[in-house]
Scaffold this motif. Structure first.
Motif, PDB file in Angstrom:
ATOM      1  N   LEU A  47    -100.758  23.923  24.355  1.00 26.43           N
ATOM      2  CA  LEU A  47    -101.999  23.151  24.267  1.00 26.43           C
ATOM      3  C   LEU A  47    -103.204  24.077  24.237  1.00 26.43           C
ATOM      4  CD1 LEU A  47    -103.729  20.560  24.409  1.00 26.43           C
ATOM      5  CD2 LEU A  47    -103.559  20.729  26.910  1.00 26.43           C
ATOM      6  N   CYS A  48    -104.115  23.794  23.318  1.00 27.32           N
ATOM      7  CA  CYS A  48    -105.384  24.509  23.247  1.00 27.32           C
ATOM      8  C   CYS A  48    -106.503  23.492  23.370  1.00 27.32           C
ATOM      9  CB  CYS A  48    -105.505  25.240  21.921  1.00 27.32           C
ATOM     10  SG  CYS A  48    -107.109  26.047  21.663  1.00 27.32           S
ATOM     11  N   ALA A  49    -107.484  23.793  24.200  1.00 27.51           N
ATOM     12  CA  ALA A  49    -108.632  22.909  24.370  1.00 27.51           C
ATOM     13  C   ALA A  49    -109.915  23.719  24.294  1.00 27.51           C
ATOM     14  CB  ALA A  49    -108.545  22.182  25.712  1.00 27.51           C
ATOM     15  N   GLN A  50    -110.933  23.155  23.638  1.00 28.32           N
ATOM     16  CA  GLN A  50    -112.238  23.816  23.574  1.00 28.32           C
ATOM     17  C   GLN A  50    -113.333  22.801  23.881  1.00 28.32           C
ATOM     18  OE1 GLN A  50    -114.621  23.152  20.936  1.00 28.32           O
ATOM     19  NE2 GLN A  50    -113.343  22.056  19.458  1.00 28.32           N
ATOM     20  N   ASP A  51    -114.376  23.289  24.567  1.00 26.41           N
ATOM     21  CA  ASP A  51    -115.466  22.392  24.984  1.00 26.41           C
ATOM     22  C   ASP A  51    -116.773  22.758  24.315  1.00 26.41           C
ATOM     23  OD1 ASP A  51    -116.050  23.899  28.303  1.00 26.41           O
ATOM     24  OD2 ASP A  51    -116.089  24.727  26.275  1.00 26.41           O
ATOM     25  N   MET A  52    -116.695  23.389  23.133  1.00 25.04           N
ATOM     26  CA  MET A  52    -117.898  23.841  22.430  1.00 25.04           C
ATOM     27  C   MET A  52    -118.228  22.955  21.233  1.00 25.04           C
ATOM     28  SD  MET A  52    -117.114  27.941  22.666  1.00 25.04           S
ATOM     29  CE  MET A  52    -115.377  27.745  22.317  1.00 25.04           C
ATOM     30  N   ASN A  53    -117.514  21.839  21.111  1.00 21.35           N
ATOM     31  CA  ASN A  53    -117.725  20.909  20.007  1.00 21.35           C
ATOM     32  C   ASN A  53    -117.489  21.572  18.650  1.00 21.35           C
ATOM     33  OD1 ASN A  53    -118.249  18.205  19.300  1.00 21.35           O
ATOM     34  ND2 ASN A  53    -120.323  18.723  18.680  1.00 21.35           N
ATOM     35  N   HIS A  54    -116.557  22.520  18.610  1.00 19.21           N
ATOM     36  CA  HIS A  54    -116.266  23.214  17.362  1.00 19.21           C
ATOM     37  C   HIS A  54    -115.428  22.354  16.424  1.00 19.21           C
ATOM     38  CE1 HIS A  54    -116.967  27.562  18.984  1.00 19.21           C
ATOM     39  NE2 HIS A  54    -118.083  26.928  18.673  1.00 19.21           N
ATOM     40  N   GLU A  55    -115.736  22.490  15.143  1.00 20.90           N
ATOM     41  CA  GLU A  55    -114.989  21.745  14.139  1.00 20.90           C
ATOM     42  C   GLU A  55    -113.644  22.380  13.822  1.00 20.90           C
ATOM     43  OE1 GLU A  55    -118.010  19.050  14.010  1.00 20.90           O
ATOM     44  OE2 GLU A  55    -116.098  18.922  12.950  1.00 20.90           O
ATOM     45  N   TYR A  56    -113.627  23.724  13.759  1.00 16.62           N
ATOM     46  CA  TYR A  56    -112.429  24.424  13.299  1.00 16.62           C
ATOM     47  C   TYR A  56    -111.633  24.967  14.483  1.00 16.62           C
ATOM     48  CZ  TYR A  56    -115.023  24.757   8.832  1.00 16.62           C
ATOM     49  OH  TYR A  56    -115.745  24.489   7.697  1.00 16.62           O
ATOM     50  N   MET A  57    -110.310  24.860  14.376  1.00 18.51           N
ATOM     51  CA  MET A  57    -109.445  25.443  15.402  1.00 18.51           C
ATOM     52  C   MET A  57    -108.266  26.122  14.730  1.00 18.51           C
ATOM     53  SD  MET A  57    -109.607  22.647  18.505  1.00 18.51           S
ATOM     54  CE  MET A  57    -108.967  23.794  19.736  1.00 18.51           C
ATOM     55  N   TYR A  58    -107.712  27.119  15.408  1.00 21.31           N
ATOM     56  CA  TYR A  58    -106.704  27.993  14.803  1.00 21.31           C
ATOM     57  C   TYR A  58    -105.615  28.345  15.818  1.00 21.31           C
ATOM     58  CZ  TYR A  58    -110.900  28.928  11.982  1.00 21.31           C
ATOM     59  OH  TYR A  58    -112.026  28.804  11.210  1.00 21.31           O
ATOM     60  N   TRP A  59    -104.416  28.569  15.301  1.00 23.21           N
ATOM     61  CA  TRP A  59    -103.343  29.153  16.090  1.00 23.21           C
ATOM     62  C   TRP A  59    -102.885  30.445  15.411  1.00 23.21           C
ATOM     63  CZ3 TRP A  59    -101.892  28.526  20.867  1.00 23.21           C
ATOM     64  CH2 TRP A  59    -102.075  27.289  21.498  1.00 23.21           C
ATOM     65  N   TYR A  60    -102.829  31.521  16.210  1.00 20.96           N
ATOM     66  CA  TYR A  60    -102.362  32.813  15.740  1.00 20.96           C
ATOM     67  C   TYR A  60    -101.184  33.260  16.601  1.00 20.96           C
ATOM     68  CZ  TYR A  60    -107.015  33.464  13.562  1.00 20.96           C
ATOM     69  OH  TYR A  60    -108.168  33.341  12.815  1.00 20.96           O
ATOM     70  N   ARG A  61    -100.388  34.153  16.045  1.00 21.37           N
ATOM     71  CA  ARG A  61     -99.428  34.877  16.845  1.00 21.37           C
ATOM     72  C   ARG A  61     -99.728  36.365  16.719  1.00 21.37           C
ATOM     73  NH1 ARG A  61     -93.304  34.366  15.021  1.00 21.37           N
ATOM     74  NH2 ARG A  61     -93.180  36.287  16.238  1.00 21.37           N
ATOM     75  N   GLN A  62     -99.476  37.090  17.807  1.00 20.32           N
ATOM     76  CA  GLN A  62     -99.727  38.518  17.810  1.00 20.32           C
ATOM     77  C   GLN A  62     -98.465  39.237  18.237  1.00 20.32           C
ATOM     78  OE1 GLN A  62    -102.644  40.131  20.629  1.00 20.32           O
ATOM     79  NE2 GLN A  62    -103.214  41.698  19.141  1.00 20.32           N
ATOM     80  N   ASP A  63     -97.970  40.072  17.360  1.00 19.51           N
ATOM     81  CA  ASP A  63     -96.782  40.868  17.623  1.00 19.51           C
ATOM     82  C   ASP A  63     -97.153  42.336  17.575  1.00 19.51           C
ATOM     83  OD1 ASP A  63     -95.671  38.389  15.563  1.00 19.51           O
ATOM     84  OD2 ASP A  63     -94.795  38.612  17.555  1.00 19.51           O
ATOM     85  N   PRO A  64     -96.428  43.173  18.306  1.00 20.15           N
ATOM     86  CA  PRO A  64     -96.751  44.613  18.337  1.00 20.15           C
ATOM     87  C   PRO A  64     -96.804  45.203  16.937  1.00 20.15           C
ATOM     88  CG  PRO A  64     -95.137  44.066  20.015  1.00 20.15           C
ATOM     89  CD  PRO A  64     -95.283  42.833  19.171  1.00 20.15           C
ATOM     90  N   GLY A  65     -97.897  45.906  16.645  1.00 23.59           N
ATOM     91  CA  GLY A  65     -98.013  46.578  15.364  1.00 23.59           C
ATOM     92  C   GLY A  65     -98.333  45.671  14.192  1.00 23.59           C
ATOM     93  N   MET A  66     -98.512  44.358  14.460  1.00 19.94           N
ATOM     94  CA  MET A  66     -98.710  43.424  13.345  1.00 19.94           C
ATOM     95  C   MET A  66    -100.102  42.801  13.344  1.00 19.94           C
ATOM     96  SD  MET A  66     -95.977  43.377  11.575  1.00 19.94           S
ATOM     97  CE  MET A  66     -96.155  41.897  10.604  1.00 19.94           C
ATOM     98  N   GLY A  67    -100.892  43.045  14.358  1.00 18.96           N
ATOM     99  CA  GLY A  67    -102.188  42.382  14.413  1.00 18.96           C
ATOM    100  C   GLY A  67    -102.004  40.895  14.646  1.00 18.96           C
TER     101      GLY A  67
END
Lengths: 112, 118
Positions: free
Chosen positions: B22-42
């Motif tokens: 679950l991701c929650a934001q309280d800044m009234n932002h329109e855009y939201m994103y999910w990323y994954r971060q792996d070693p050496g991959m950014g």
């Protein structure tokens, strides 16, 4: 695929020295941003430079952009131990400004 | 303001199990994103949303689903976890029409969820 590639992958300097990190990208951009990530934390936005700008300053940070070479550099002056972190460049491509494409990052270590 | 928050912070799954981040934001932002971060991959973009009720695929969407039923929440689901999904997952948000920001591209990140799939 990664849009940005940072160079070097790792950098170790002494406190008080300047740190320079470079980023190259592949396609035309709207803007380029630099983010910082402390170990185990989320990324924090540092500075944004638009495609029509060549240089930008924020405190001890100086960013340059060369669109002809598709490259950017981040300079941190008078580094401190607290600057130890990974630094990522990220760009928005023309026509796709809602998405950022990140590079793999430069791991900076500032030794006290 | 709490900014962007993520739950849980850590999770260990067995292969084949499912879970929702679950991701929650309280800044009234329109855009939201999910990323994954792996070693050496950014960071690699999994899915994103440009508004309530909308989602789109990113660079590495396979094995994940998302939903944005409320503007402030963005859920990332793993229906059948695989060891290749072991990673650190970050949520981010950006762009507030109400804030009158010059730049709409700066993203604000959550603290991350460290997921291990055995």
């Amino acid at each position: 695929s990664q849009q940005g590639e940072e160079d070097p992958q790792a950098l170790s300097i002494q406190e008080g020295e300047n740190a320079t990190m470079n980023c190259s990208y592949k396609t035309s951009i709207n803007n380029l941003q630099w983010y910082r990530q402390n170990s185990g934390r989320g990324l924090v936005h540092l500075i944004l430079i638009r495609s029509n700008e060549r240089e930008k300053h924020s405190g001890r940070l100086r960013v340059t952009l060369d669109t002809s070479k598709k490259s950017s550099s981040l300079l941190i002056t008078a580094s401190r131990a607290a600057d130890t972190a990974s630094y990522f460049c990220a760009s928005t491509t023309q026509g796709g400004s809602e998405k950022l494409v990140f590079g793999k990052g430069t791991k900076l270590t500032v030794n006290p | 303001n709490a900014g962007v928050t993520q739950t849980p912070k850590f999770r260990v799954l067995k292969t084949g199990q499912s879970m929702t981040l679950l991701c929650a934001q309280d800044m009234n932002h329109e855009y939201m994103y999910w990323y994954r971060q792996d070693p050496g991959m950014g960071l690699r973009l999994i899915h994103y949303s440009v508004g309530e009720g909308t989602t789109a695929k990113g660079e590495v969407p396979d094995g994940y689903n998302v939903s944005r039923l409320k503007k402030q929440n963005f859920l990332l689901g793993l229906e059948s976890a695989a060891p290749s999904q072991t990673s650190v997952y970050f949520c981010a948000s950006s762009y507030s029409r109400l804030a009158g920001l010059v730049s709409t591209d700066t993203q604000y990140f959550g603290p991350g969820t460290r997921l291990t799939v055995l």
